[in-house]
Scaffold this motif. Structure first.
Motif, PDB file in Angstrom:
ATOM      1  N   LEU A  78       0.838  -1.193   0.000  1.00 36.40           N
ATOM      2  CA  LEU A  78       0.000   0.000   0.000  1.00 36.40           C
ATOM      3  C   LEU A  78       0.875   1.245   0.000  1.00 36.40           C
ATOM      4  O   LEU A  78       1.750   1.398   0.855  1.00 36.40           O
ATOM      5  N   GLN A  79       0.614   2.125  -0.963  1.00 32.61           N
ATOM      6  CA  GLN A  79       1.340   3.386  -1.055  1.00 32.61           C
ATOM      7  C   GLN A  79       0.351   4.535  -1.186  1.00 32.61           C
ATOM      8  O   GLN A  79      -0.730   4.378  -1.763  1.00 32.61           O
ATOM      9  N   ALA A  80       0.738   5.683  -0.653  1.00 31.71           N
ATOM     10  CA  ALA A  80      -0.020   6.928  -0.752  1.00 31.71           C
ATOM     11  C   ALA A  80       0.985   8.065  -0.545  1.00 31.71           C
ATOM     12  O   ALA A  80       0.939   8.774   0.458  1.00 31.71           O
ATOM     13  N   PRO A  81       1.937   8.229  -1.470  1.00 27.62           N
ATOM     14  CA  PRO A  81       3.062   9.131  -1.229  1.00 27.62           C
ATOM     15  C   PRO A  81       2.682  10.572  -0.898  1.00 27.62           C
ATOM     16  O   PRO A  81       3.220  11.143   0.050  1.00 27.62           O
ATOM     17  N   ASP A  82       1.759  11.158  -1.640  1.00 22.46           N
ATOM     18  CA  ASP A  82       1.381  12.547  -1.369  1.00 22.46           C
ATOM     19  C   ASP A  82       0.611  12.662  -0.058  1.00 22.46           C
ATOM     20  O   ASP A  82       0.783  13.617   0.693  1.00 22.46           O
ATOM     21  N   PHE A  83      -0.224  11.670   0.237  1.00 17.27           N
ATOM     22  CA  PHE A  83      -0.975  11.684   1.494  1.00 17.27           C
ATOM     23  C   PHE A  83      -0.033  11.527   2.681  1.00 17.27           C
ATOM     24  O   PHE A  83      -0.134  12.256   3.661  1.00 17.27           O
ATOM     25  N   PHE A  84       0.883  10.565   2.583  1.00 15.45           N
ATOM     26  CA  PHE A  84       1.797  10.311   3.691  1.00 15.45           C
ATOM     27  C   PHE A  84       2.656  11.536   4.030  1.00 15.45           C
ATOM     28  O   PHE A  84       3.072  11.693   5.173  1.00 15.45           O
ATOM     29  N   THR A  85       2.909  12.401   3.057  1.00 14.81           N
ATOM     30  CA  THR A  85       3.689  13.615   3.343  1.00 14.81           C
ATOM     31  C   THR A  85       2.809  14.777   3.798  1.00 14.81           C
ATOM     32  O   THR A  85       3.331  15.832   4.137  1.00 14.81           O
ATOM     33  N   SER A  86       1.490  14.577   3.819  1.00 14.69           N
ATOM     34  CA  SER A  86       0.589  15.661   4.228  1.00 14.69           C
ATOM     35  C   SER A  86      -0.122  15.352   5.544  1.00 14.69           C
ATOM     36  O   SER A  86      -1.129  15.981   5.870  1.00 14.69           O
ATOM     37  N   GLY A 103       7.513   9.399   9.257  1.00 16.66           N
ATOM     38  CA  GLY A 103       6.688   9.266   8.073  1.00 16.66           C
ATOM     39  C   GLY A 103       6.638   7.839   7.572  1.00 16.66           C
ATOM     40  O   GLY A 103       7.314   6.955   8.086  1.00 16.66           O
ATOM     41  N   LEU A 104       5.795   7.647   6.554  1.00 15.19           N
ATOM     42  CA  LEU A 104       5.633   6.346   5.917  1.00 15.19           C
ATOM     43  C   LEU A 104       5.978   6.452   4.443  1.00 15.19           C
ATOM     44  O   LEU A 104       5.771   7.495   3.830  1.00 15.19           O
ATOM     45  N   PHE A 129      -4.429   6.689  -3.020  1.00 20.26           N
ATOM     46  CA  PHE A 129      -3.725   5.546  -2.433  1.00 20.26           C
ATOM     47  C   PHE A 129      -3.910   4.367  -3.376  1.00 20.26           C
ATOM     48  O   PHE A 129      -4.874   4.313  -4.136  1.00 20.26           O
ATOM     49  N   TYR A 130      -2.954   3.430  -3.343  1.00 24.83           N
ATOM     50  CA  TYR A 130      -3.015   2.315  -4.270  1.00 24.83           C
ATOM     51  C   TYR A 130      -2.125   1.181  -3.777  1.00 24.83           C
ATOM     52  O   TYR A 130      -1.237   1.368  -2.951  1.00 24.83           O
TER      53      TYR A 130
END
Length: 146
Positions: A78-86, A103-104, A129-130
């Motif tokens: 599971l990834q959500a790069p922009d969410f994890f940085t916000s 962070g994740l 997320f995806y």
């Protein structure tokens, strides 16, 4: 002179600065227990390539708890790069461990299992997320932060 602040001291300074500038718009109450979100289950009896939730609606300043569950039918990352940085990540709980991190990047499940993330959204927006590598199979969703 270089000054080093703990994360709680830095958060206090930022909050104070925002309050004094009149730009605080968060509606949440961080003194309360985090709001539990519907679980995000990856894979189901109907399809190995499914998310139980496709959209999460959140508010800045509100504390949340999200349990992410892998059915174990596939390997899911599971990834959500922009969410994890916000978000402000409070902690991750998995396998009897409580992990405190800044962070994740990804939550990878090789087998059946679960992890809970505790966080506070700090930046409004719509974030994807995806399951990495499985987007074309429909494993995508959105966090909508107001």
């Amino acid at each position: 002179m270089i000054r080093v602040f703990t994360s709680s001291a830095a958060a206090t300074i930022v909050t104070l600065a925002m309050t004094l500038s009149g730009t605080v718009m968060a509606k949440g109450d961080l003194t309360r227990k985090p709001q539990a979100l519907p679980d995000l289950v990856m894979g189901s009896e109907e399809s190995d390539y499914s998310f139980s939730q496709k959209i999460y609606e959140l508010e800045t300043g509100q504390a949340y708890k999200l349990e992410i569950i892998s059915s174990g039918q596939k390997e899911y990352a599971l990834q959500a790069p922009d969410f994890f940085t916000s978000i402000y990540l409070r902690k991750v709980e998995a396998g009897g461990l409580e992990i405190k991190a800044v962070g994740l990047t990804e939550l990878e499940f090789e087998d059946e299992g679960s992890a809970e993330i505790y966080f506070v959204p700090v930046k409004p927006g719509t974030y994807e997320f995806y399951a990495n590598g499985l987007q074309n199979k429909g494993m995508v969703g959105k966090f909508v932060v107001k």
